[in-house]
Design an enzyme around this catalytic site. Sequence first.
Site, PDB file in Angstrom:
ATOM      1  N   CYS A   9      -9.032  10.743   1.915  1.00  0.00           N
ATOM      2  CA  CYS A   9      -8.180   9.411   1.971  1.00  0.00           C
ATOM      3  C   CYS A   9      -6.636   9.952   1.462  1.00  0.00           C
ATOM      4  O   CYS A   9      -5.969   9.574   1.884  1.00  0.00           O
ATOM      5  CB  CYS A   9      -8.654   8.487   0.778  1.00  0.00           C
ATOM      6  SG  CYS A   9     -10.479   7.872   1.494  1.00  0.00           S
ATOM      7  N   HIS A  10      -6.514  10.458   0.015  1.00  0.00           N
ATOM      8  CA  HIS A  10      -5.159  10.798  -0.340  1.00  0.00           C
ATOM      9  C   HIS A  10      -5.022  12.144  -0.630  1.00  0.00           C
ATOM     10  O   HIS A  10      -4.261  12.591  -1.227  1.00  0.00           O
ATOM     11  CB  HIS A  10      -5.023   9.753  -1.493  1.00  0.00           C
ATOM     12  CG  HIS A  10      -5.307   8.411  -1.151  1.00  0.00           C
ATOM     13  ND1 HIS A  10      -6.400   7.808  -1.498  1.00  0.00           N
ATOM     14  CD2 HIS A  10      -4.477   7.473  -0.339  1.00  0.00           C
ATOM     15  CE1 HIS A  10      -6.379   6.462  -1.134  1.00  0.00           C
ATOM     16  NE2 HIS A  10      -5.267   6.179  -0.454  1.00  0.00           N
ATOM     17  N   GLY A  11      -5.922  13.000  -0.182  1.00  0.00           N
ATOM     18  CA  GLY A  11      -5.570  14.388  -0.336  1.00  0.00           C
ATOM     19  C   GLY A  11      -5.737  15.149  -1.464  1.00  0.00           C
ATOM     20  O   GLY A  11      -5.110  15.784  -2.187  1.00  0.00           O
ATOM     21  N   TYR A  15       0.894  -1.219  -0.104  1.00  0.00           N
ATOM     22  CA  TYR A  15      -0.012   0.124  -0.035  1.00  0.00           C
ATOM     23  C   TYR A  15       0.762   1.419   0.017  1.00  0.00           C
ATOM     24  O   TYR A  15       0.543   2.015  -0.651  1.00  0.00           O
ATOM     25  CB  TYR A  15      -0.961  -0.037   1.061  1.00  0.00           C
ATOM     26  CG  TYR A  15      -2.141   1.179   1.203  1.00  0.00           C
ATOM     27  CD1 TYR A  15      -3.032   1.026   0.013  1.00  0.00           C
ATOM     28  CD2 TYR A  15      -2.350   1.976   2.123  1.00  0.00           C
ATOM     29  CE1 TYR A  15      -3.951   1.876   0.219  1.00  0.00           C
ATOM     30  CE2 TYR A  15      -3.458   2.752   2.476  1.00  0.00           C
ATOM     31  CZ  TYR A  15      -4.090   2.765   1.122  1.00  0.00           C
ATOM     32  OH  TYR A  15      -5.044   3.744   1.226  1.00  0.00           O
ATOM     33  N   PRO A  47      -3.686  13.654  -5.688  1.00  0.00           N
ATOM     34  CA  PRO A  47      -3.360  12.246  -6.917  1.00  0.00           C
ATOM     35  C   PRO A  47      -4.439  12.078  -7.960  1.00  0.00           C
ATOM     36  O   PRO A  47      -4.268  11.288  -8.724  1.00  0.00           O
ATOM     37  CB  PRO A  47      -2.973  11.198  -5.712  1.00  0.00           C
ATOM     38  CG  PRO A  47      -3.847  11.666  -4.721  1.00  0.00           C
ATOM     39  CD  PRO A  47      -3.989  12.886  -4.464  1.00  0.00           C
TER      40      PRO A  47
END
Lengths: 422, 190
Positions: free
Chosen positions: B154-156, A295, B169
């Site tokens: 979650c991932h910005g 991950y 992303p």
Amino acid sequence: MAQAHASNFKNPVVKWIDSRLPIFTMLHHEYNEYPMPKNVNYLWAFGAIAGIMLVIMIATGLVLAMQYAANTAIAFDSVERIMRDVNYGWLLRYVHANGASFFFIAVYLHMFRGLYYGSYKAPREILWIIGVVIFLLMMATAFMGYVLPWGQMSFWGATVITNLFSAFPIVGDPIVTWLWGGFSVDNPTLNRFFALHFLLPFVILGVVILHTAALHICGSNNPLGIDPKGPQDTVPFNPYITVKDLFAVVVFLIVYAIFVFFMPNYMGHPDNYIPANPLVTPAHIVPEWYFLPFYAILRAIPDKLGGVLAMFGAIAVLVVLPWLDTSKVRSCKFRPIYRQFFWVLALDALVLGYAGAMPAEGHWLLIARIGTAYYFFHFLILLPVLGKLERPSPMPASISEPVLKGGGRVAAGAHAKPMEKA
Amino acid sequence: MAETTHPSGTGAHGAPGGDDGTSRRDFLYLATGAVGAVGVAAAAWPFIDSMNPAADTLALASIEVDLAPVAEGQSITVTWRGKPVFVRHRTAKEIDEAKKVNLSELRDPAPDDKRVQKPEWLILVGVCTHLGCVPLGQKPTDPRGDYDGWFCPCHGSHYDTAGRIRKGPAPANLVVPQYAFLSDNRIRLG
């Protein structure tokens, strides 16, 4: 003309069966008299331990499946019913859930054993590749099993992982819709994941039999990485290795039982005790610990497709590892430089695992990027180049020699042929 | 050569061998194999296609939404095809911000008027194009990211007031679903 197998068994019933289907001869040959190098250490027990874990997972999984309902409306409640109402349901579920973690612990140690002692090198390449296939099947099985309780982490883990396939151009979106059987992770997805989660362990069992068959063709590697020169270098599997493996299994099961009985949720995630809600994403999605290094690699690459390819590539390099490592010397014992890089790789895997559990921003993102770079550097550049440059230390002429001469490695060195092809 | 005893010998059993060493038997062998392969592929298709969305799943694929209760500056989330759909009644300031953006600085360039049918109503599938999380920004207390739109925790990924990706992303803008205005205050999704 029809000819029965010449069986050596005394018991008339066994002899009668064995001469028609030589299963007893086969078992005797593979598990009684099978010659094991006499210098194997306890790291060689993790194959047997992993086998025991597979049996435990299938046994507990079978009875859990008799109580579980694969429907989004009642899946979460059926798991709670197992925990509260089903006789020993709490025990079976905790044995199963923690069993997944301990199965991976056993398999990761088994893999690092193979990496350290060069067990993937000729003639064991197919054996190693079958092992990587088992690892991939285990990851798929574990992922789908984690979806079944239908908690928040189940749902969002399934969403994130299935969405990985949307990174592929053109075919990506139709593949994701096909995997889901709808337009989002929903009841059809849960149903098929349950069916596959039930099926795959038996596929793993079949591939494990192939893995063992391939092992018994070449024989086991050993800590020196040199081939046994004859019967003086080996002991029969039974009783010597069966007893040694059993002792290791018991110690491993004690540690496993400590988790099952005293901290059953230590390796789980509290968010998975919240029923799945498709409209609310948990603030921080993390997979189970055994996926964290991969991950971290996924998130380290700033491009979506690139991240997915790097993650799959991290496993693909293991498939071609026998050809990436150009050194003829198997055991790290005789590779003074590579031995140090092996420990760097082990540390790198732990660092990646830790970074995978942290939010992907700031210095954790930088650490994950450095870790990812080292991982691929290690396999793709270091291993091919180091095999050509490194000068291995002298190796003993046989497995027995260092022991019988009583002088350990120093005495062995005097008689060693330095570049003997192991 | 006609009396060859080689088991796979061409020309055995009266099949005359061609000048280039091929025979009728080779042709039949390949043709049988090809028909078999097509048959296996055709038989596999029902198994594969059964995993695609079923008729009942497809039948639930369109819904109607009443916009009247949504005041200016408010947002609602409706479920469509199992996914959240964001409906935002944009303020004049938000519309202005979305229109003023220089298209060349966007990762997935799209002018604001291509993303809305009526400027005050922005309708988006509320699924981050990175890995499918639901971005925050629907509730007044949610973080809306650096561009006043949505922020995916979650991932910005940051989205602007037209749901376009600005930072982070995600590779693409939030998807605008297929919808139509049935009246001034009613839309049909799907």
